[in-house]
Design a protein around this motif. Structure first.
Motif, PDB file in Angstrom:
ATOM      1  N   THR A  30       0.840  -1.205   0.000  1.00  0.00           N
ATOM      2  CA  THR A  30       0.000   0.000   0.000  1.00  0.00           C
ATOM      3  C   THR A  30       0.871   1.250   0.000  1.00  0.00           C
ATOM      4  OG1 THR A  30      -1.745  -1.189   1.183  1.00  0.00           O
ATOM      5  CG2 THR A  30      -1.847   1.205   1.233  1.00  0.00           C
ATOM      6  N   LEU A  31       1.943   1.248   0.784  1.00  0.00           N
ATOM      7  CA  LEU A  31       2.852   2.389   0.809  1.00  0.00           C
ATOM      8  C   LEU A  31       3.526   2.577  -0.546  1.00  0.00           C
ATOM      9  CD1 LEU A  31       4.255   4.682   2.333  1.00  0.00           C
ATOM     10  CD2 LEU A  31       5.968   3.018   3.070  1.00  0.00           C
ATOM     11  N   ALA A  46      -3.364   8.799  -3.520  1.00  0.00           N
ATOM     12  CA  ALA A  46      -2.285   8.485  -2.577  1.00  0.00           C
ATOM     13  C   ALA A  46      -2.758   8.719  -1.146  1.00  0.00           C
ATOM     14  CB  ALA A  46      -1.051   9.331  -2.878  1.00  0.00           C
ATOM     15  N   GLU A  47      -3.447   9.838  -0.914  1.00  0.00           N
ATOM     16  CA  GLU A  47      -3.961  10.120   0.430  1.00  0.00           C
ATOM     17  C   GLU A  47      -4.925   9.035   0.901  1.00  0.00           C
ATOM     18  OE1 GLU A  47      -5.035  14.103   1.966  1.00  0.00           O
ATOM     19  OE2 GLU A  47      -4.528  14.768  -0.059  1.00  0.00           O
ATOM     20  N   ARG A  48      -5.788   8.579   0.015  1.00  0.00           N
ATOM     21  CA  ARG A  48      -6.726   7.493   0.380  1.00  0.00           C
ATOM     22  C   ARG A  48      -5.961   6.245   0.817  1.00  0.00           C
ATOM     23  NH1 ARG A  48      -9.637   9.582  -3.841  1.00  0.00           N
ATOM     24  NH2 ARG A  48      -8.787   8.131  -5.355  1.00  0.00           N
ATOM     25  N   ASN A  49      -4.929   5.902   0.086  1.00  0.00           N
ATOM     26  CA  ASN A  49      -4.139   4.722   0.447  1.00  0.00           C
ATOM     27  C   ASN A  49      -3.338   4.951   1.728  1.00  0.00           C
ATOM     28  OD1 ASN A  49      -4.707   2.599  -1.420  1.00  0.00           O
ATOM     29  ND2 ASN A  49      -3.816   3.901  -3.001  1.00  0.00           N
ATOM     30  N   LEU A  50      -2.844   6.147   1.914  1.00  0.00           N
ATOM     31  CA  LEU A  50      -2.061   6.433   3.114  1.00  0.00           C
ATOM     32  C   LEU A  50      -2.921   6.367   4.376  1.00  0.00           C
ATOM     33  CD1 LEU A  50       0.197   9.268   1.704  1.00  0.00           C
ATOM     34  CD2 LEU A  50       0.914   6.970   2.373  1.00  0.00           C
ATOM     35  N   ARG A  51      -4.196   6.713   4.264  1.00  0.00           N
ATOM     36  CA  ARG A  51      -5.100   6.602   5.417  1.00  0.00           C
ATOM     37  C   ARG A  51      -5.212   5.158   5.899  1.00  0.00           C
ATOM     38  NH1 ARG A  51      -8.986   9.446   2.383  1.00  0.00           N
ATOM     39  NH2 ARG A  51      -8.397  11.606   2.365  1.00  0.00           N
ATOM     40  N   ALA A  56      -0.546   0.855  10.921  1.00  0.00           N
ATOM     41  CA  ALA A  56       0.707   0.165  10.596  1.00  0.00           C
ATOM     42  C   ALA A  56       1.700   0.300  11.751  1.00  0.00           C
ATOM     43  CB  ALA A  56       1.305   0.760   9.316  1.00  0.00           C
ATOM     44  N   PRO A  57       2.710  -0.561  11.780  1.00  0.00           N
ATOM     45  CA  PRO A  57       3.775  -0.406  12.785  1.00  0.00           C
ATOM     46  C   PRO A  57       4.400   0.987  12.675  1.00  0.00           C
ATOM     47  CG  PRO A  57       3.986  -2.490  11.620  1.00  0.00           C
ATOM     48  CD  PRO A  57       2.917  -1.712  10.913  1.00  0.00           C
ATOM     49  N   ALA A  64       4.672   6.622   5.928  1.00  0.00           N
ATOM     50  CA  ALA A  64       3.406   7.057   5.329  1.00  0.00           C
ATOM     51  C   ALA A  64       3.146   8.529   5.670  1.00  0.00           C
ATOM     52  CB  ALA A  64       2.261   6.175   5.814  1.00  0.00           C
ATOM     53  N   GLU A  65       3.408   8.914   6.922  1.00  0.00           N
ATOM     54  CA  GLU A  65       3.224  10.303   7.329  1.00  0.00           C
ATOM     55  C   GLU A  65       4.197  11.216   6.587  1.00  0.00           C
ATOM     56  OE1 GLU A  65       3.832   9.506  11.443  1.00  0.00           O
ATOM     57  OE2 GLU A  65       1.671   9.450  11.887  1.00  0.00           O
ATOM     58  N   LEU A  66       5.399  10.726   6.330  1.00  0.00           N
ATOM     59  CA  LEU A  66       6.375  11.498   5.562  1.00  0.00           C
ATOM     60  C   LEU A  66       5.846  11.772   4.159  1.00  0.00           C
ATOM     61  CD1 LEU A  66       9.190  12.753   5.144  1.00  0.00           C
ATOM     62  CD2 LEU A  66      10.030  10.456   4.625  1.00  0.00           C
ATOM     63  N   LEU A  67       5.286  10.752   3.536  1.00  0.00           N
ATOM     64  CA  LEU A  67       4.732  10.928   2.194  1.00  0.00           C
ATOM     65  C   LEU A  67       3.528  11.867   2.225  1.00  0.00           C
ATOM     66  CD1 LEU A  67       5.086  10.082  -0.744  1.00  0.00           C
ATOM     67  CD2 LEU A  67       3.613   8.122  -0.287  1.00  0.00           C
ATOM     68  N   LEU A  68       2.699  11.735   3.238  1.00  0.00           N
ATOM     69  CA  LEU A  68       1.561  12.640   3.400  1.00  0.00           C
ATOM     70  C   LEU A  68       2.059  14.069   3.621  1.00  0.00           C
ATOM     71  CD1 LEU A  68      -1.505  12.609   3.432  1.00  0.00           C
ATOM     72  CD2 LEU A  68      -1.404  12.156   5.879  1.00  0.00           C
ATOM     73  N   GLY A  69       3.147  14.203   4.369  1.00  0.00           N
ATOM     74  CA  GLY A  69       3.760  15.516   4.570  1.00  0.00           C
ATOM     75  C   GLY A  69       4.282  16.105   3.270  1.00  0.00           C
TER      76      GLY A  69
END
Length: 183
Positions: A30-31, A46-51, A56-57, A64-69
């Motif tokens: 997913t990431l 991408a945001e939908r998948n990151l949610r 996740a660990p 994932a938060e880095l990519l969202l950032g």
């Protein structure tokens, strides 16, 4: 293109997994799909998948938060600093931590927060030195040039852009960003 083919393959994989009665989380797939979607400019997808990676660990959630950032900085979202701060709490890899600090510096420069940008660049530089992360040195040099320009230190800005150009090599995005600044 190869990115489109990878996107299709990962999408198909994740759709098939959803059909299994017994399935585990496909956090890494997913990431990777979200990373490709960002590269393709499909930020909403991408945001939908990151949610889906909220559970996740921590290390993977941090990525994932880095990519969202990254998306938040690109879109100049008001919550960019918060999500990057969350990412920094979860990230363990110095390269990812450095990327987060570089994004924070970029965000602070966009908002004319010169002191905060300088602090973020210092943190990134420390991580670069400790981790020998040469792949991010060009971005650091570019942002140092931006910081110098924001402080009206034009010779230092030109020096930063020149250093970034020398470090960019085959990084086409970085080369384009340098050209945009130098005119």
């Amino acid at each position: 293109s190869a990115r489109n083919e990878a996107h299709e393959a990962l999408t198909l994989l994740l759709e098939r997994v959803r059909g299994f009665r017994e399935r585990g989380p496909c956090f890494e797939a997913t990431l990777q799909l979200a990373i490709i979607e960002v590269d393709l400019g499909h930020h909403d997808a991408a945001e939908r998948n990151l949610r889906k990676l909220r559970g996740a660990p921590p290390a993977l959630r941090g990525r994932a938060e880095l990519l969202l950032g990254q998306i938040a900085v690109l879109r100049q979202e008001p919550w960019a600093e918060k999500i990057l701060g969350d990412a920094l709490r979860d990230l363990t890899d110095p390269k990812h931590q450095c990327e987060a600090y570089l994004l924070l510096a970029e965000r602070h420069l966009l908002r004319d927060c010169v002191e905060q940008a300088s602090q973020a660049l210092s943190a990134a530089a420390t991580l670069l030195t400790k981790g020998r992360l040469t792949s991010l040195q060009g971005r650091l040099a570019l942002l140092r040039g931006d910081l110098a320009r924001a402080q009206n230190q034009l010779p230092e800005a030109e020096e930063g852009y020149r250093a970034a150009r020398e470090l960019a090599r085959e990084d086409h995005e970085l080369l384009l960003r340098i050209l945009l600044r130098r005119g």
